[in-house]
Motif scaffolding. Structure first.
Motif, mmCIF file in Angstrom:
data_model
loop_
_atom_site.group_PDB
_atom_site.id
_atom_site.type_symbol
_atom_site.label_atom_id
_atom_site.label_comp_id
_atom_site.label_asym_id
_atom_site.label_seq_id
_atom_site.Cartn_x
_atom_site.Cartn_y
_atom_site.Cartn_z
ATOM 1 N N LEU A 67 0.857 -1.177 0.000
ATOM 2 C CA LEU A 67 0.000 0.000 0.000
ATOM 3 C C LEU A 67 0.894 1.229 0.000
ATOM 4 O O LEU A 67 1.707 1.418 0.910
ATOM 5 C CB LEU A 67 -0.917 0.009 1.230
ATOM 6 N N CYS A 69 1.242 4.830 0.754
ATOM 7 C CA CYS A 69 0.509 5.750 1.631
ATOM 8 C C CYS A 69 1.076 7.160 1.558
ATOM 9 O O CYS A 69 2.236 7.362 1.187
ATOM 10 C CB CYS A 69 0.561 5.258 3.080
ATOM 11 N N ARG A 70 0.247 8.118 1.955
ATOM 12 C CA ARG A 70 0.679 9.515 1.939
ATOM 13 C C ARG A 70 1.628 9.835 3.088
ATOM 14 O O ARG A 70 2.553 10.623 2.937
ATOM 15 C CB ARG A 70 -0.537 10.440 2.000
ATOM 16 N N ASP A 71 1.380 9.261 4.257
ATOM 17 C CA ASP A 71 2.172 9.613 5.435
ATOM 18 C C ASP A 71 1.996 8.545 6.507
ATOM 19 O O ASP A 71 1.268 7.560 6.325
ATOM 20 C CB ASP A 71 1.763 10.991 5.979
ATOM 21 N N GLU A 74 -1.680 7.832 7.786
ATOM 22 C CA GLU A 74 -2.465 6.969 6.903
ATOM 23 C C GLU A 74 -1.966 5.538 6.994
ATOM 24 O O GLU A 74 -2.766 4.585 7.013
ATOM 25 C CB GLU A 74 -2.382 7.478 5.465
ATOM 26 N N LEU A 75 -0.671 5.376 7.074
ATOM 27 C CA LEU A 75 -0.073 4.049 7.198
ATOM 28 C C LEU A 75 -0.642 3.305 8.399
ATOM 29 O O LEU A 75 -0.956 2.108 8.317
ATOM 30 C CB LEU A 75 1.445 4.209 7.314
ATOM 31 N N TYR A 78 -3.784 1.058 8.240
ATOM 32 C CA TYR A 78 -3.761 -0.211 7.530
ATOM 33 C C TYR A 78 -2.756 -1.222 8.094
ATOM 34 O O TYR A 78 -2.786 -2.390 7.704
ATOM 35 C CB TYR A 78 -3.447 0.031 6.053
ATOM 36 N N ILE A 121 4.042 -1.815 3.167
ATOM 37 C CA ILE A 121 3.661 -0.411 3.322
ATOM 38 C C ILE A 121 4.802 0.468 2.822
ATOM 39 O O ILE A 121 5.969 0.235 3.142
ATOM 40 C CB ILE A 121 3.366 -0.067 4.800
ATOM 41 N N VAL A 123 5.938 4.755 2.005
ATOM 42 C CA VAL A 123 5.704 6.199 1.965
ATOM 43 C C VAL A 123 6.814 6.795 1.108
ATOM 44 O O VAL A 123 7.993 6.627 1.413
ATOM 45 C CB VAL A 123 5.710 6.840 3.363
ATOM 46 N N LEU A 133 -1.660 10.342 -4.880
ATOM 47 C CA LEU A 133 -2.276 9.886 -3.630
ATOM 48 C C LEU A 133 -3.182 10.960 -3.037
ATOM 49 O O LEU A 133 -4.257 10.658 -2.501
ATOM 50 C CB LEU A 133 -1.195 9.495 -2.625
ATOM 51 N N GLU A 138 -6.740 8.088 -0.865
ATOM 52 C CA GLU A 138 -6.532 6.801 -0.202
ATOM 53 C C GLU A 138 -5.246 6.196 -0.759
ATOM 54 O O GLU A 138 -4.746 6.645 -1.801
ATOM 55 C CB GLU A 138 -7.715 5.854 -0.457
ATOM 56 N N PRO A 139 -4.717 5.156 -0.107
ATOM 57 C CA PRO A 139 -3.509 4.525 -0.648
ATOM 58 C C PRO A 139 -3.760 3.840 -1.982
ATOM 59 O O PRO A 139 -4.891 3.462 -2.308
ATOM 60 C CB PRO A 139 -3.138 3.495 0.436
#
Length: 209
Positions: A67, A69-71, A74-75, A78, A121, A123, A133, A138-139
């Motif tokens: 996934l 992710c933005r940051d 958000e990580l 999930y 995961i 970033v 993103l 969302e991722p």
């Protein structure tokens, strides 16, 4: 025939980003540039798009999907992150790493490693990745664009277009990229283990494994 968008690698054009994301929202498969070569992705919940990616990449259900992710906030939606893992993530994201972590219930089961219930995961601070993103909200379910028996990620958008323009919905040309995929760090079992050496420096983890 896929849509092909040439997007500035440092100052992504919002209109083109929105057009690319629109196709993803409609169930499309996206090829896009990251700080570690090109990747291929789709929406988290899109089973059909995921299956198309598996066919293109020639991977099976045991593959560790990622996934993007933005940051960190958000990580953490999930993946399960304890204090030790959080410190490592905070010190090494964004960066050229994929971290393997236990997944939360927010991750569809089909994306999990079936035996370990883990998820990759990432970033990234790549401007195009971040713009995509942000527009998606969302991722991205993602994996490095490694084709056939190659060891390295695809780096030339023109070659990608020649090979995949009839198999994916969107190709984002963000110029040539490095070929080395991310360094993979497994944090899922209360240990630190580098399972693939790639573009991320392994020194931060040398004394922890």
């Amino acid at each position: 025939m896929s849509q092909y968008f040439t997007i500035h690698p440092e100052n992504p054009q919002p209109r083109l980003i929105q057009q690319a994301v629109h196709h993803v929202m409609q169930g499309g498969v996206l090829v896009y540039p990251t700080d570690s070569g090109y990747a291929i992705g789709c929406r988290i919940g899109d089973k059909n798009a995921m299956e198309r990616i598996c066919r293109i990449r020639e991977i099976d259900k045991d593959h560790h999907f990622t996934l993007m992710c933005r940051d960190l906030s958000e990580l953490s939606i999930y993946a399960r992150v304890d204090n030790t893992a959080f410190r490592l993530l905070k010190n090494n994201t964004p960066g050229h790493y994929t971290f393997i972590l236990k997944a939360t219930k927010e991750v569809p089961k089909r994306l999990l490693n079936p035996k370990r219930k883990t998820i990759g995961i990432r970033v990234s601070d790549d401007p195009i990745t971040m713009a995509l993103l942000e527009a998606l909200g969302e991722p991205l379910m993602s994996t490095s664009l490694i084709l056939g028996n190659n060891e390295f990620a695809e780096s030339d958008p023109f070659e990608i277009r020649e090979r995949l323009e009839h198999q994916v919905d969107v190709i984002v040309d963000g110029d040539h990229r490095g070929e080395a995929p991310t360094t993979v760090v497994d944090l899922a079992d209360d240990t630190v283990k580098v399972t693939r050496v790639g573009s991320g420096d392994t020194k931060p983890f040398d004394d922890l494994s």
